[in-house]
Design a protein around this motif. Structure first.
Motif, mmCIF file in Angstrom:
data_model
loop_
_atom_site.group_PDB
_atom_site.id
_atom_site.type_symbol
_atom_site.label_atom_id
_atom_site.label_comp_id
_atom_site.label_asym_id
_atom_site.label_seq_id
_atom_site.Cartn_x
_atom_site.Cartn_y
_atom_site.Cartn_z
ATOM 1 N N PRO A 152 0.796 -1.198 -0.023
ATOM 2 C CA PRO A 152 0.121 -0.082 -0.089
ATOM 3 C C PRO A 152 0.991 1.263 -0.010
ATOM 4 C CG PRO A 152 0.069 -0.966 2.392
ATOM 5 C CD PRO A 152 0.898 -1.930 1.259
ATOM 6 N N GLN A 153 1.779 1.421 -0.920
ATOM 7 C CA GLN A 153 2.695 2.499 -1.143
ATOM 8 C C GLN A 153 2.489 3.102 -2.587
ATOM 9 O OE1 GLN A 153 4.424 3.574 1.428
ATOM 10 N NE2 GLN A 153 3.674 1.950 2.708
ATOM 11 N N PRO A 154 1.303 3.658 -2.805
ATOM 12 C CA PRO A 154 1.442 4.183 -4.219
ATOM 13 C C PRO A 154 2.218 5.397 -4.595
ATOM 14 C CG PRO A 154 -0.608 4.868 -2.678
ATOM 15 C CD PRO A 154 0.073 3.887 -1.928
ATOM 16 N N GLN A 155 2.495 6.124 -3.519
ATOM 17 C CA GLN A 155 3.483 7.280 -3.780
ATOM 18 C C GLN A 155 4.941 6.746 -4.296
ATOM 19 O OE1 GLN A 155 1.198 7.417 -1.165
ATOM 20 N NE2 GLN A 155 -0.107 8.400 -2.459
ATOM 21 N N LYS A 156 5.388 5.851 -3.384
ATOM 22 C CA LYS A 156 6.663 5.251 -3.650
ATOM 23 C C LYS A 156 6.542 4.278 -5.008
ATOM 24 C CE LYS A 156 9.074 6.632 -0.180
ATOM 25 N NZ LYS A 156 10.083 7.708 -0.201
ATOM 26 N N GLN A 157 5.542 3.938 -5.110
ATOM 27 C CA GLN A 157 5.324 2.808 -6.510
ATOM 28 C C GLN A 157 5.540 3.977 -7.751
ATOM 29 O OE1 GLN A 157 1.676 0.972 -5.630
ATOM 30 N NE2 GLN A 157 2.798 -1.082 -5.370
ATOM 31 N N ALA A 161 11.512 1.181 -26.369
ATOM 32 C CA ALA A 161 10.197 1.694 -26.311
ATOM 33 C C ALA A 161 8.951 0.715 -25.667
ATOM 34 C CB ALA A 161 9.835 1.849 -27.756
ATOM 35 N N ASP A 162 9.354 -0.574 -25.956
ATOM 36 C CA ASP A 162 8.359 -1.631 -25.535
ATOM 37 C C ASP A 162 8.621 -1.565 -23.914
ATOM 38 O OD1 ASP A 162 7.658 -2.205 -27.906
ATOM 39 O OD2 ASP A 162 9.013 -4.056 -28.088
ATOM 40 N N GLY A 163 9.547 -1.425 -23.489
ATOM 41 C CA GLY A 163 9.601 -1.279 -21.834
ATOM 42 C C GLY A 163 9.109 -0.113 -21.242
ATOM 43 N N VAL A 164 9.191 1.015 -22.062
ATOM 44 C CA VAL A 164 8.687 2.127 -21.671
ATOM 45 C C VAL A 164 7.215 2.128 -21.492
ATOM 46 C CG1 VAL A 164 8.202 4.757 -22.240
ATOM 47 C CG2 VAL A 164 10.443 3.669 -22.306
ATOM 48 N N MET A 165 6.546 1.318 -22.491
ATOM 49 C CA MET A 165 5.085 1.337 -22.604
ATOM 50 C C MET A 165 4.621 0.399 -21.743
ATOM 51 S SD MET A 165 4.405 1.292 -26.790
ATOM 52 C CE MET A 165 2.635 0.893 -26.701
ATOM 53 N N ALA A 166 5.394 -0.870 -21.360
ATOM 54 C CA ALA A 166 4.865 -1.575 -20.392
ATOM 55 C C ALA A 166 4.929 -1.023 -19.016
ATOM 56 C CB ALA A 166 5.834 -2.946 -20.527
ATOM 57 N N VAL A 167 5.855 -0.367 -18.486
ATOM 58 C CA VAL A 167 6.027 0.206 -17.340
ATOM 59 C C VAL A 167 5.083 1.173 -17.190
ATOM 60 C CG1 VAL A 167 7.376 1.430 -15.690
ATOM 61 C CG2 VAL A 167 8.465 -0.069 -16.810
ATOM 62 N N GLY A 168 4.855 2.183 -18.234
ATOM 63 C CA GLY A 168 3.881 3.217 -18.390
ATOM 64 C C GLY A 168 2.439 2.439 -18.016
ATOM 65 N N LEU A 170 -1.916 1.660 -11.708
ATOM 66 C CA LEU A 170 -1.823 2.260 -10.417
ATOM 67 C C LEU A 170 -2.629 3.674 -10.134
ATOM 68 C CD1 LEU A 170 -0.517 2.102 -7.500
ATOM 69 C CD2 LEU A 170 1.272 3.399 -8.437
ATOM 70 N N GLU A 171 -2.717 4.494 -11.127
ATOM 71 C CA GLU A 171 -3.252 5.922 -10.884
ATOM 72 C C GLU A 171 -4.811 5.208 -10.884
ATOM 73 O OE1 GLU A 171 -1.977 8.482 -10.284
ATOM 74 O OE2 GLU A 171 -0.160 8.608 -10.944
ATOM 75 N N MET A 172 -5.121 4.554 -11.842
ATOM 76 C CA MET A 172 -6.732 4.264 -11.923
ATOM 77 C C MET A 172 -7.102 3.331 -10.607
ATOM 78 S SD MET A 172 -7.903 5.398 -14.696
ATOM 79 C CE MET A 172 -6.879 6.839 -14.177
ATOM 80 N N GLU A 173 -6.317 2.582 -10.198
ATOM 81 C CA GLU A 173 -6.827 1.853 -8.924
ATOM 82 C C GLU A 173 -6.845 2.870 -7.716
ATOM 83 O OE1 GLU A 173 -4.775 -1.601 -5.982
ATOM 84 O OE2 GLU A 173 -3.778 -1.019 -7.966
ATOM 85 N N THR A 174 -5.988 3.810 -7.629
ATOM 86 C CA THR A 174 -6.055 4.709 -6.504
ATOM 87 C C THR A 174 -7.210 5.463 -6.720
ATOM 88 O OG1 THR A 174 -3.477 4.783 -6.381
ATOM 89 C CG2 THR A 174 -4.978 6.663 -5.354
ATOM 90 N N LEU A 175 -7.575 6.165 -7.970
ATOM 91 C CA LEU A 175 -8.731 6.970 -8.308
ATOM 92 C C LEU A 175 -9.885 6.088 -8.041
ATOM 93 C CD1 LEU A 175 -9.790 9.498 -9.196
ATOM 94 C CD2 LEU A 175 -9.692 8.703 -11.424
#
Length: 637
Positions: free
Chosen positions: A311-316, A333-340, A346-351
């Motif tokens: 439960p550490q959304p800010q650190k994540q 680029a694929d790695g950037v998209m996967a992590v993005g 994460l943003e949607m889960e918090t919201l």
């Protein structure tokens, strides 16, 4: 210049510490109660520096059958905070809920102890990501704090304001608003000599996020010294990591790497996994800037292993941004998209979590309102039945004494006429939609309040509350939805006000609340509470929610100390403060007269309050950083 996303220190470090009773342990000679108090105190000491050890000790203590209520609450606080730091969200929330139930079941506990217990429970919920529940607990702490002596109540206000600042920065993406709360918390803490390095740490994180690095470094110096004095090792190491993060943005890679190496080693020893993840994210950024993106990628992945599923959304978020930057430096680029995609999820889960909590409260309030209406209808029905029975009894006695009947009829008619007149007066003084006083009746009540002198050192305070973008509610959902919002706000004000407060619908989407006997600091607290409780998501149509916000302005009467200005004068300045808040939206602001400028009249200050603010004769307070009033034409009261 990239700025690392500053993750907050778990608010559990911010709650007031529930101190155990100190004792020394001697084998075979220490009484059982003293030994247990020593173990509870040890648990509270270990919960930050070595959470797994503290959690195990707390579980062991809770299995003992003869724990006092006080020791059980302290132990649950230790367990909840340690579990949150260890990533065990479920166990943390269970501990916080158990604390709430225990305090409710024991009203005989000292008031200050109950407030501390609720403060700790709120910190546990906050650290576990249960923000909606934490807010409710913080408000309960504020209610209890009002009954405590001023200095002791200030301790709770300082920690609560800092926690509210964290919520604004981390969950509402409003670091500017958070800055105001952090500064108020620091001012209150300084006024009573409270040394809490966690408040300074949270202020540092927000300053970094705002890009005020020079100010952040100065606060870090102050915070490190305070943390060292208080032996708050976890806070001290996190402050050192933030210093290294600022140095990285300034290009001072060598000194930053030395500090991070030392901090990471200490955090690995203490098992401060959230702090360790943040430090590793900063190290990843340093390695990328130094030209070693491969090492940066490996470090970011290691950092993620410490916060994945916690439960550490800010650190994540901080770790994921460092991870994405490392992939980008390698051209992957694929790695950037996967992590993005992970960051977006994460943003949607918090919201989603926040929205579900708000909707759950809305549903509970709706069901409560429906139950109250049904109960009222049942009472009316019983009253009608009782009146009918009384009428039947009177008719049966009519033949016995005609003269008595005539006399009773006359008396009944007079009472009925009196009741009708009273109903007419009530209707003429009531807003038909919300049931609050209307503008005319509010003026009468304010005039009566003006005749009552405030307690020395306090003044009566007017609050004007305006719903932001209300026209969009009517246009987008229909006027019936707008009416529902107005009724909802009126009901909320009714639950928030004290006996003796005046609340009214002032006009359109604007409401008024007047509170007797407040200090300037208490007026700010009331404004912040109204702002937080009146805003939030509301379901205005099936499947369609509206994120409602309000703006507030306030001013006291008399406006100047020892002055004679009435409520009409104060309401025009409250209107001016409201205009300043509306200039930003979703905010509050207030004007508070100190002394009338020499050679100036009250009327001149009313026409040009900006001059009095600049001269220091009028204080300008707001939920955000504000230095001057926007130009605006004053409206008549």
């Amino acid at each position: 210049m990239p700025t690392p996303f500053a993750a907050r220190l778990l608010p559990c470090l911010l709650g007031l510490v529930l101190l155990g009773l100190p004792s020394s342990r001697a084998q075979g000679t220490v009484p059982a109660g003293t030994e247990r108090a020593s173990q509870v105190a040890r648990c509270l000491k270990l919960r930050r520096d070595t959470p797994p050890v503290a959690a195990a000790l707390a579980e062991s203590l809770l299995r003992e059958a003869d724990l006092t209520v006080e020791d059980e609450l302290k132990t649950l606080s230790c367990l909840g905070i340690a579990a949150g730091l260890s990533g065990d969200r479920k166990r943390a929330v269970e501990a916080g809920a158990r604390m709430e139930r225990l305090v409710l079941a024991h009203p005989e506990l000292a008031l200050a102890f109950r407030a501390r217990a609720y403060s700790q429970a709120g910190s546990v919920f906050h650290g576990a990501g249960q923000i909606h529940r934490a807010e409710a607990t913080y408000l309960r702490v504020q209610d209890l704090a009002r009954q405590l002596p001023a200095d002791e109540a200030a301790l709770f206000r300082a920690t609560t304001l800092s926690n509210i600042g964290l919520i604004h920065a981390d969950y509402l993406d409003s670091p500017e608003v958070a800055d105001g709360f952090h500064r108020k918390a620091l001012a209150i803490a300084a006024s009573v000599g409270l040394e809490d390095p966690a408040i300074l740490h949270n202020h540092v994180l927000n300053l970094v996020r705002l890009g005020r690095t020079a100010e952040a470094l100065a606060v870090i110096d102050q915070g490190e010294a305070m943390a060292h004095r208080r032996q708050a090792l976890a806070v001290e190491e996190r402050l050192r990591a933030e210093r290294a993060g600022i140095w990285i943005t300034q290009g001072r890679l060598g000194p930053a790497q030395q500090v991070l190496t030392s901090v990471i080693r200490a955090q690995q020893t203490s098992a401060d996994t959230p702090g360790l993840a943040g430090s590793l994210a900063k190290l990843s950024t340093l390695q990328r800037i130094a030209g070693d993106p491969t090492a940066a990628l490996a470090t970011a992945r290691l950092a993620w292993s410490h916060v994945d599923g916690t439960p550490q959304p800010q650190k994540q978020r901080e770790v994921l941004r460092a991870w994405m930057a490392a992939h980008a430096a390698l051209g992957q680029a694929d790695g950037v998209m996967a992590v993005g995609a992970r960051l977006h999820a994460l943003e949607m889960e918090t919201l989603k979590a926040q929205r579900l909590a708000s909707l759950a409260e809305l549903q509970a309030r709706s069901e409560s309102a429906a139950a109250q209406r049904e109960l009222q209808a049942m009472r009316h029905k019983a009253q009608i039945q009782s009146l009918n029975e009384e009428r039947t009894r009177l008719l049966r006695k009519a033949g016995v004494a005609a003269m008595i009947l005539l006399v009773m009829a006359g008396v009944g008619f007079g009472l009925l006429q009196r009741r009708k007149n009273q109903q007419l007066r009530t209707v003429s003084a009531t807003d038909p939609l919300t049931g609050l006083r209307n503008r005319r009746a509010a003026g009468t009540a304010l005039q009566a309040m003006s005749t009552q002198r405030a307690t020395p050192g306090m003044r009566h305070v007017l609050f004007l509350i305006d719903i932001d973008h209300f026209k969009q509610v009517n246009d987008g959902f229909g006027h019936h939805a707008g009416d529902d919002v107005l009724v909802d706000i009126a009901d909320a004000l009714g639950t928030l006000c004290r006996p003796g407060d005046v609340i009214a619908r002032w006009g359109g989407e604007e409401f008024l609340m007047a509170c007797p006997d407040l200090t300037a600091a208490q007026a700010c607290t009331v404004a912040a509470r109204l702002h937080e409780r009146l805003g939030g998501a509301r379901e205005l149509a099936p499947g369609r929610a509206w994120d409602l916000t309000v703006s507030l302005g306030f001013a006291p009467f008399p406006f100047f100390e020892e002055g004679r200005e009435g409520w009409e004068y104060a309401i025009r300045l409250a209107d001016r403060a409201l205009y300043a808040a509306k200039d930003r939206r979703n905010a509050w602001a207030g004007l508070w007269g100190r002394t009338l400028p020499e050679g100036a009249s009250a009327a001149s200050v009313l026409e040009e309050p900006e001059n009095a603010v600049r001269s220091g004769n009028v204080d300008l307070m707001a939920s955000y950083a504000i230095e001057r009033l926007p130009k605006a034409a004053l409206r008549a009261a």
